[in-house]
Write a protein that holds these residues in place. Sequence first.
Motif, PDB file in Angstrom:
ATOM      1  N   VAL A   1       0.838  -1.205   0.000  1.00 41.03           N
ATOM      2  CA  VAL A   1       0.000   0.000   0.000  1.00 41.03           C
ATOM      3  C   VAL A   1       0.873   1.254   0.000  1.00 41.03           C
ATOM      4  CG1 VAL A   1      -1.647   1.364   1.351  1.00 41.03           C
ATOM      5  CG2 VAL A   1      -2.018  -1.086   1.040  1.00 41.03           C
ATOM      6  N   ALA A   2       1.931   1.235   0.818  1.00 41.13           N
ATOM      7  CA  ALA A   2       2.808   2.408   0.868  1.00 41.13           C
ATOM      8  C   ALA A   2       3.453   2.637  -0.492  1.00 41.13           C
ATOM      9  CB  ALA A   2       3.870   2.222   1.946  1.00 41.13           C
ATOM     10  N   GLU A   3       3.927   1.559  -1.105  1.00 38.37           N
ATOM     11  CA  GLU A   3       4.575   1.709  -2.413  1.00 38.37           C
ATOM     12  C   GLU A   3       3.619   2.262  -3.454  1.00 38.37           C
ATOM     13  OE1 GLU A   3       6.432  -1.945  -3.573  1.00 38.37           O
ATOM     14  OE2 GLU A   3       7.997  -1.727  -2.035  1.00 38.37           O
ATOM     15  N   LYS A   4       2.392   1.747  -3.442  1.00 38.96           N
ATOM     16  CA  LYS A   4       1.408   2.226  -4.413  1.00 38.96           C
ATOM     17  C   LYS A   4       1.121   3.714  -4.195  1.00 38.96           C
ATOM     18  CE  LYS A   4      -2.108  -1.018  -5.770  1.00 38.96           C
ATOM     19  NZ  LYS A   4      -3.063  -1.979  -5.210  1.00 38.96           N
ATOM     20  N   LEU A   5       0.962   4.093  -2.949  1.00 33.52           N
ATOM     21  CA  LEU A   5       0.679   5.507  -2.665  1.00 33.52           C
ATOM     22  C   LEU A   5       1.815   6.393  -3.167  1.00 33.52           C
ATOM     23  CD1 LEU A   5      -0.829   5.329   0.940  1.00 33.52           C
ATOM     24  CD2 LEU A   5      -2.035   6.062  -1.120  1.00 33.52           C
ATOM     25  N   ILE A   6       3.038   5.956  -2.897  1.00 28.67           N
ATOM     26  CA  ILE A   6       4.188   6.752  -3.333  1.00 28.67           C
ATOM     27  C   ILE A   6       4.198   6.830  -4.856  1.00 28.67           C
ATOM     28  CG2 ILE A   6       6.711   6.840  -3.423  1.00 28.67           C
ATOM     29  CD1 ILE A   6       6.630   5.469  -0.597  1.00 28.67           C
ATOM     30  N   GLU A   7       3.953   5.694  -5.494  1.00 30.75           N
ATOM     31  CA  GLU A   7       3.915   5.669  -6.952  1.00 30.75           C
ATOM     32  C   GLU A   7       2.843   6.616  -7.486  1.00 30.75           C
ATOM     33  OE1 GLU A   7       3.445   1.677  -8.975  1.00 30.75           O
ATOM     34  OE2 GLU A   7       5.353   1.584  -7.882  1.00 30.75           O
ATOM     35  N   ASP A   8       1.722   6.696  -6.799  1.00 31.01           N
ATOM     36  CA  ASP A   8       0.641   7.571  -7.236  1.00 31.01           C
ATOM     37  C   ASP A   8       0.853   9.023  -6.820  1.00 31.01           C
ATOM     38  OD1 ASP A   8      -0.693   5.590  -8.544  1.00 31.01           O
ATOM     39  OD2 ASP A   8      -1.987   5.066  -6.851  1.00 31.01           O
ATOM     40  N   GLY A   9       2.029   9.305  -6.272  1.00 31.41           N
ATOM     41  CA  GLY A   9       2.369  10.697  -6.018  1.00 31.41           C
ATOM     42  C   GLY A   9       2.017  11.227  -4.644  1.00 31.41           C
ATOM     43  N   TYR A  10       1.585  10.358  -3.729  1.00 32.41           N
ATOM     44  CA  TYR A  10       1.273  10.829  -2.378  1.00 32.41           C
ATOM     45  C   TYR A  10       2.531  10.811  -1.534  1.00 32.41           C
ATOM     46  CZ  TYR A  10      -3.539   9.973  -3.719  1.00 32.41           C
ATOM     47  OH  TYR A  10      -4.733   9.991  -4.370  1.00 32.41           O
ATOM     48  N   SER A  11       2.500  11.573  -0.471  1.00 34.35           N
ATOM     49  CA  SER A  11       3.643  11.552   0.411  1.00 34.35           C
ATOM     50  C   SER A  11       3.370  10.515   1.504  1.00 34.35           C
ATOM     51  CB  SER A  11       3.854  12.968   0.939  1.00 34.35           C
ATOM     52  OG  SER A  11       3.943  13.004   2.303  1.00 34.35           O
ATOM     53  N   ALA A  12       3.917   9.314   1.292  1.00 34.18           N
ATOM     54  CA  ALA A  12       3.628   8.186   2.180  1.00 34.18           C
ATOM     55  C   ALA A  12       4.906   7.451   2.551  1.00 34.18           C
ATOM     56  CB  ALA A  12       2.655   7.228   1.495  1.00 34.18           C
ATOM     57  N   GLY A  13       4.827   6.646   3.596  1.00 25.77           N
ATOM     58  CA  GLY A  13       5.968   5.832   3.999  1.00 25.77           C
ATOM     59  C   GLY A  13       5.463   4.573   4.685  1.00 25.77           C
ATOM     60  N   ALA A  14       6.301   3.524   4.698  1.00 29.45           N
ATOM     61  CA  ALA A  14       5.901   2.261   5.332  1.00 29.45           C
ATOM     62  C   ALA A  14       6.648   2.068   6.644  1.00 29.45           C
ATOM     63  CB  ALA A  14       6.194   1.098   4.394  1.00 29.45           C
ATOM     64  N   LEU A  15       5.965   1.464   7.604  1.00 29.39           N
ATOM     65  CA  LEU A  15       6.592   1.154   8.887  1.00 29.39           C
ATOM     66  C   LEU A  15       6.191  -0.260   9.287  1.00 29.39           C
ATOM     67  CD1 LEU A  15       8.207   2.667  11.205  1.00 29.39           C
ATOM     68  CD2 LEU A  15       6.011   2.904  12.350  1.00 29.39           C
ATOM     69  N   HIS A  16       7.135  -1.186   9.216  1.00 28.59           N
ATOM     70  CA  HIS A  16       6.838  -2.554   9.633  1.00 28.59           C
ATOM     71  C   HIS A  16       8.106  -3.277  10.039  1.00 28.59           C
ATOM     72  CE1 HIS A  16       8.393  -3.924   5.783  1.00 28.59           C
ATOM     73  NE2 HIS A  16       7.608  -3.053   5.184  1.00 28.59           N
ATOM     74  N   GLY A  17       7.936  -4.458  10.585  1.00 26.37           N
ATOM     75  CA  GLY A  17       9.028  -5.181  11.206  1.00 26.37           C
ATOM     76  C   GLY A  17      10.103  -5.715  10.268  1.00 26.37           C
ATOM     77  N   ASP A  18       9.850  -5.737   8.973  1.00 30.18           N
ATOM     78  CA  ASP A  18      10.890  -6.226   8.064  1.00 30.18           C
ATOM     79  C   ASP A  18      11.899  -5.144   7.720  1.00 30.18           C
ATOM     80  OD1 ASP A  18       9.898  -8.707   8.064  1.00 30.18           O
ATOM     81  OD2 ASP A  18       8.969  -8.637   6.065  1.00 30.18           O
ATOM     82  N   LEU A  19      11.630  -3.936   8.175  1.00 29.99           N
ATOM     83  CA  LEU A  19      12.595  -2.862   7.933  1.00 29.99           C
ATOM     84  C   LEU A  19      13.637  -2.884   9.043  1.00 29.99           C
ATOM     85  CD1 LEU A  19      10.032  -0.003   7.176  1.00 29.99           C
ATOM     86  CD2 LEU A  19      11.291  -1.358   5.510  1.00 29.99           C
ATOM     87  N   SER A  20      14.807  -2.389   8.744  1.00 28.50           N
ATOM     88  CA  SER A  20      15.826  -2.315   9.788  1.00 28.50           C
ATOM     89  C   SER A  20      15.456  -1.201  10.754  1.00 28.50           C
ATOM     90  CB  SER A  20      17.189  -2.011   9.167  1.00 28.50           C
ATOM     91  OG  SER A  20      17.185  -0.685   8.681  1.00 28.50           O
ATOM     92  N   GLN A  21      16.044  -1.252  11.943  1.00 25.95           N
ATOM     93  CA  GLN A  21      15.760  -0.217  12.938  1.00 25.95           C
ATOM     94  C   GLN A  21      16.056   1.166  12.346  1.00 25.95           C
ATOM     95  OE1 GLN A  21      14.463  -0.757  16.201  1.00 25.95           O
ATOM     96  NE2 GLN A  21      14.143   1.436  15.918  1.00 25.95           N
ATOM     97  N   ASN A  22      17.145   1.205  11.598  1.00 26.38           N
ATOM     98  CA  ASN A  22      17.558   2.465  10.991  1.00 26.38           C
ATOM     99  C   ASN A  22      16.513   3.000  10.013  1.00 26.38           C
ATOM    100  OD1 ASN A  22      19.385   4.494  10.790  1.00 26.38           O
ATOM    101  ND2 ASN A  22      20.439   3.581   9.018  1.00 26.38           N
TER     102      ASN A  22
END
Length: 598
Positions: free
Chosen positions: A258-279
Amino acid sequence: MKKFEALGLDKSLLDAVADLGFENPSEVQEKAIPILLETETDLVALAQTGTGKTAAFGFPLIQKIDSNSRTTQGLILSPTRELCLQITNELKLYSKYEKNVSTVAIYGGASITEQARQIKRGAQIIVATPGRMKDMINRRLVDISKIDYCVLDEADEMLNMGFFEDIKDILSNTPDEKSTWLFSATMPKEVSHIAKKFMHNPQEITVGTKNAGTSTVQHEYYVVGGRDRYPALKRLADTNPDIFAVIFCRTKRDTQKVAEKLIEDGYSAGALHGDLSQNQRDLVMNSFRKKQIQMLVATDVAARGIDVDDITHVINYQLPDEIETYTHRSGRTGRAGKSGISMVIVTRSEMRKIKSIENKIQQKFIPKKIPTGMEICEIQLYHLANKIKDTEINEDVEAYLPAINDVLKDVDREELIKKIVSVEFTRFFNYYNKAKDLNTSESGGRDRDRSNRGDTPTSGSVRYFVNVGEKDGYDWMSLKDFIRDTVGLNQDDVFKVDVKESFSFFNTDAAVTDKILATFTDLKVEGRFVNVEVSKNPGGGGGRRDRKRSGRSSGGGRDRSYSRSSGGRDRSKKRDRNQGKSENSGNRRSKKRKSNFF
Ligand code: ADP
Ligand code: MG
């Protein structure tokens, strides 16, 4: 209401209160601080998120510890690294005029040796996440055998996250005669279990109603087909150009998608989930906190630490499995006295879940319709007009004006305005012109009573446009009250109030339209004309319905200091995925701390 001075706090702490800009104690502070200062007791305090619990335990703790001793005397357990750091920072601010008080944060994802070194230098107060704390106890890097106070902060969330065993182990390393202070937003049976098991005759404080969701939050649902979740989300975002939201998905995969699609569609979005590094998570959280990201798409676990005050909307892209989780989600908005909206995108088969949530939170959901394409175009158009009006003139354009005037010399004012707004309008119009109605009726089938052109009036109900909004200090509750009181209408006569940044919409029955328009002819409020017009789009959701809410607090009033710059969104070019470079990062005014927000 008592003042901070009346609660029994030392001068050094009152000075810190003054520096923080806190004018009056919140209810939980007013109730908890005297009890904790005067007696050695266990305490269970229930208060919703954003009610100032940190200070409710923080000030008494700092006052009660012996700063001449380097022994660890207080332990605060908190569910996430984010919260842990926040509490530590707050405590440092509270104790700024106390000599020798040292507070150390202990959490995963950072060097354990460094944390151990800080502890060794002497920390009267430790703020820790359960996992890392247990680790350090096992490695004998901390000694909590002499603590006098143990605070279990956000106890419900810690249990939600499965920290029961860790907490039990940690507490087994502490002395029996300490005092335990438990703070929680909700009181599920797991929390009462902890209270029974680990506490002795705790005093109880409840602020608001037990278990209830935040009453400044309006709950809404939108029934769509399973495949229309994403387009529905987009429309909700487009109807709220100034949205600052957390969008909850059930899985990490959906969150990312969902985050990727929003970004692709030009919205200012970001994803936050456990597969991302702490950084990576820190980066996203920082951009969100600075409002460089308007929409944060998150899993429940990853969102636990989000503690941002002015989230306007929580959007449930999918409903959670546990009802309790819904309370946590919706509690991310409506904080610090502001009102918020929790939206749920549901399919027909999930409708029974809405009923269970209503029972749990003791609040009714408002059934809403996904706006039609034309409604969105209208909203965007007014938004643009207001944005133009409010734009500060950049004097550097001066040099180019002769040439520009030359280009535009044959265009008169009216035509010019049409052209300017058409730039934006056409983009939305082209996108939404042929867009279908996304709404599914609760009983089955697509709604037939609304065309996608939005030109079928909802029978008997009229929608209006009004030229005041959030930036004039209104939210949906206060605007509704304002219109009702100004015109002299009854409680439920004004409905479907949608407040945008600088304008709003609302509905009434057609019977009172004349009265409304007559009242708002030449009406000035605080020196400014309040202008009401019948909206070209009668939409804004289906017919009238039961809009009863329970336990509404009166706190959602006007707040003239509240202002956000309009959203940094630009659909004409794809966004750089590195959200740190968003365009509106520099010009955001620093947020003033609010007083009297309860
Ligand atoms: P909780 O733990 O209940 O969710 P916090 O302790 O995090 O709430 O406080 C929420 C926000 O309110 C913080 O930004 C905090 O600085 C602010 N705050 C707390 N007490 C007061 C007060 N008495 N007056 C003004 N602001 C306050
Ligand atoms: Mg808290």
